[in-house]
Design a protein around this motif. Structure first.
Motif, PDB file in Angstrom:
ATOM      1  N   LEU A 174       0.377  -1.375   0.071  1.00 15.47           N
ATOM      2  CA  LEU A 174      -0.010   0.016   0.199  1.00 15.47           C
ATOM      3  C   LEU A 174       1.145   1.611   0.000  1.00 15.47           C
ATOM      4  O   LEU A 174       1.746   1.979   0.731  1.00 15.47           O
ATOM      5  N   GLY A 175       0.088   2.188  -0.993  1.00 10.15           N
ATOM      6  CA  GLY A 175       1.154   3.381  -0.873  1.00 10.15           C
ATOM      7  C   GLY A 175       2.366   3.836  -1.401  1.00 10.15           C
ATOM      8  O   GLY A 175       3.242   3.953  -1.680  1.00 10.15           O
ATOM      9  N   LYS A 176       2.836   1.928  -2.250  1.00  8.96           N
ATOM     10  CA  LYS A 176       4.171   1.814  -3.107  1.00  8.96           C
ATOM     11  C   LYS A 176       3.735   1.503  -4.270  1.00  8.96           C
ATOM     12  O   LYS A 176       2.697   1.047  -4.724  1.00  8.96           O
ATOM     13  N   ASP A 177       4.938   1.472  -5.457  1.00  8.24           N
ATOM     14  CA  ASP A 177       4.810   0.783  -6.187  1.00  8.24           C
ATOM     15  C   ASP A 177       4.603  -0.999  -6.500  1.00  8.24           C
ATOM     16  O   ASP A 177       5.569  -1.052  -5.689  1.00  8.24           O
ATOM     17  N   ALA A 178       3.824  -1.059  -6.712  1.00  8.03           N
ATOM     18  CA  ALA A 178       3.421  -2.869  -7.014  1.00  8.03           C
ATOM     19  C   ALA A 178       3.734  -3.055  -7.960  1.00  8.03           C
ATOM     20  O   ALA A 178       3.898  -4.640  -7.863  1.00  8.03           O
ATOM     21  N   SER A 179       4.779  -3.151  -8.480  1.00  8.87           N
ATOM     22  CA  SER A 179       5.014  -3.536 -10.450  1.00  8.87           C
ATOM     23  C   SER A 179       5.386  -4.410  -9.772  1.00  8.87           C
ATOM     24  O   SER A 179       4.999  -5.675 -11.287  1.00  8.87           O
ATOM     25  N   LYS A 180       6.431  -4.565  -9.694  1.00 13.56           N
ATOM     26  CA  LYS A 180       7.289  -5.685  -9.225  1.00 13.56           C
ATOM     27  C   LYS A 180       6.537  -6.800  -9.122  1.00 13.56           C
ATOM     28  O   LYS A 180       7.119  -7.612  -9.556  1.00 13.56           O
ATOM     29  N   SER A 181       5.975  -6.807  -8.241  1.00 12.46           N
ATOM     30  CA  SER A 181       5.410  -7.727  -7.341  1.00 12.46           C
ATOM     31  C   SER A 181       4.196  -8.323  -8.341  1.00 12.46           C
ATOM     32  O   SER A 181       3.713  -9.074  -8.066  1.00 12.46           O
ATOM     33  N   PHE A 182       3.241  -7.065  -8.963  1.00 17.77           N
ATOM     34  CA  PHE A 182       2.264  -7.678  -9.506  1.00 17.77           C
ATOM     35  C   PHE A 182       2.619  -8.578 -10.767  1.00 17.77           C
ATOM     36  O   PHE A 182       1.698  -9.603 -10.788  1.00 17.77           O
ATOM     37  N   TRP A 183       3.348  -8.220 -11.204  1.00 16.88           N
ATOM     38  CA  TRP A 183       3.830  -8.716 -12.665  1.00 16.88           C
ATOM     39  C   TRP A 183       4.217 -10.021 -12.977  1.00 16.88           C
ATOM     40  O   TRP A 183       4.480 -10.802 -13.687  1.00 16.88           O
ATOM     41  N   LYS A 184       4.806 -10.115 -11.347  1.00 18.32           N
ATOM     42  CA  LYS A 184       5.345 -11.436 -11.192  1.00 18.32           C
ATOM     43  C   LYS A 184       4.765 -12.455 -10.472  1.00 18.32           C
ATOM     44  O   LYS A 184       4.344 -14.205 -10.959  1.00 18.32           O
ATOM     45  N   PHE A 185       3.127 -12.316 -10.602  1.00 22.97           N
ATOM     46  CA  PHE A 185       2.166 -13.142 -10.378  1.00 22.97           C
ATOM     47  C   PHE A 185       0.956 -13.392 -11.139  1.00 22.97           C
ATOM     48  O   PHE A 185       0.047 -14.186 -11.505  1.00 22.97           O
ATOM     49  N   HIS A 186       1.387 -12.238 -11.707  1.00 20.76           N
ATOM     50  CA  HIS A 186      -0.440 -11.620 -12.290  1.00 20.76           C
ATOM     51  C   HIS A 186      -0.108 -11.413 -14.325  1.00 20.76           C
ATOM     52  O   HIS A 186       1.414 -11.373 -14.274  1.00 20.76           O
ATOM     53  N   ASN A 187      -0.747 -11.314 -15.039  1.00 15.04           N
ATOM     54  CA  ASN A 187      -0.603 -11.087 -16.891  1.00 15.04           C
ATOM     55  C   ASN A 187      -1.401  -9.745 -17.203  1.00 15.04           C
ATOM     56  O   ASN A 187      -1.824  -9.447 -16.038  1.00 15.04           O
ATOM     57  N   ASP A 188      -0.933  -9.598 -18.177  1.00 10.29           N
ATOM     58  CA  ASP A 188      -2.172  -8.482 -19.106  1.00 10.29           C
ATOM     59  C   ASP A 188      -3.423  -8.846 -18.797  1.00 10.29           C
ATOM     60  O   ASP A 188      -4.404  -7.473 -18.354  1.00 10.29           O
TER      61      ASP A 188
END
Length: 84
Positions: free
Chosen positions: A49-63
């Motif tokens: 929360l309140g942070k850039d979660a891009s790296k974590s998001f793309w590790k487990f999700h797709n477009d």
């Protein structure tokens, strides 16, 4: 959805009262109403929360996942802060 945030603005959104925001790529997403629905659990989202979660998001999700929730959760974009 056209609001522009500085990363420091997003960092202030970590509670239900202020809204729970995360950054994915250059998008700002309000996950306040989604946090308890998150299939991986609320604890994972609370860590970013309140942070850039891009790296974590793309590790487990797709477009497709991002596309599915963008209309519902995206509240704006991130303005790049000037670097000296």
């Amino acid at each position: 959805m056209s609001k522009t945030f500085k990363p420091s603005d997003v960092a202030t959104h970590k509670t239900v009262e202020t809204g729970m925001y995360i950054i994915i790529d250059n998008g700002v997403y309000d996950v306040t109403g989604f946090i308890d629905e998150h299939p991986g659990g609320a604890k994972i989202l609370k860590r970013v929360l309140g942070k850039d979660a891009s790296k974590s998001f793309w590790k487990f999700h797709n477009d497709g996942v991002l596309a599915k929730y963008t209309e519902r959760l995206k509240v704006g974009t991130v303005q790049e802060e000037a670097k000296l």
